[in-house]
Scaffold this motif. Sequence first.
Motif, short mmCIF file in Angstrom:
data_model
loop_
_atom_site.label_atom_id
_atom_site.label_comp_id
_atom_site.label_asym_id
_atom_site.label_seq_id
_atom_site.Cartn_x
_atom_site.Cartn_y
_atom_site.Cartn_z
N VAL A 227 -12.34 -40.82 37.99
CA VAL A 227 -12.98 -39.52 37.93
C VAL A 227 -13.70 -39.38 36.59
O VAL A 227 -13.22 -39.87 35.57
CB VAL A 227 -11.98 -38.37 38.17
N CYS B 1 -8.74 -28.22 37.56
CA CYS B 1 -8.39 -29.63 37.80
C CYS B 1 -7.01 -29.95 37.25
O CYS B 1 -6.24 -30.69 37.87
CB CYS B 1 -9.44 -30.56 37.20
N LEU C 197 -7.54 -44.39 39.25
CA LEU C 197 -6.57 -43.49 39.85
C LEU C 197 -5.59 -44.29 40.70
O LEU C 197 -5.98 -45.26 41.36
CB LEU C 197 -7.27 -42.46 40.74
N ALA D 211 -7.34 -35.84 43.42
CA ALA D 211 -8.54 -35.94 42.60
C ALA D 211 -9.76 -35.44 43.38
O ALA D 211 -10.61 -34.74 42.83
CB ALA D 211 -8.76 -37.37 42.14
#
Length: 63
Positions: A3, A16, A39, A47
């Motif tokens: 991300v 977030c 991730l 996410a």
Amino acid sequence: MKVDVDPSVCEAHGVCMSILPEVFDLDDEEVLQIREGELADDEVERAERAVTSCPMGALRLSR
């Protein structure tokens, strides 16, 4: 998958962080910090939710 944040757009609302605190954090100056690296498989869905929930549209996923 990882991300990314556009710091010129992010206003550090913290949405977030509430969705995925293992990846997102605000530093002492309220600048969004994102954990480096890929991730984990079990983080991808949250996410994606963090990206779509960002009120400023400052987050994006990349491969």
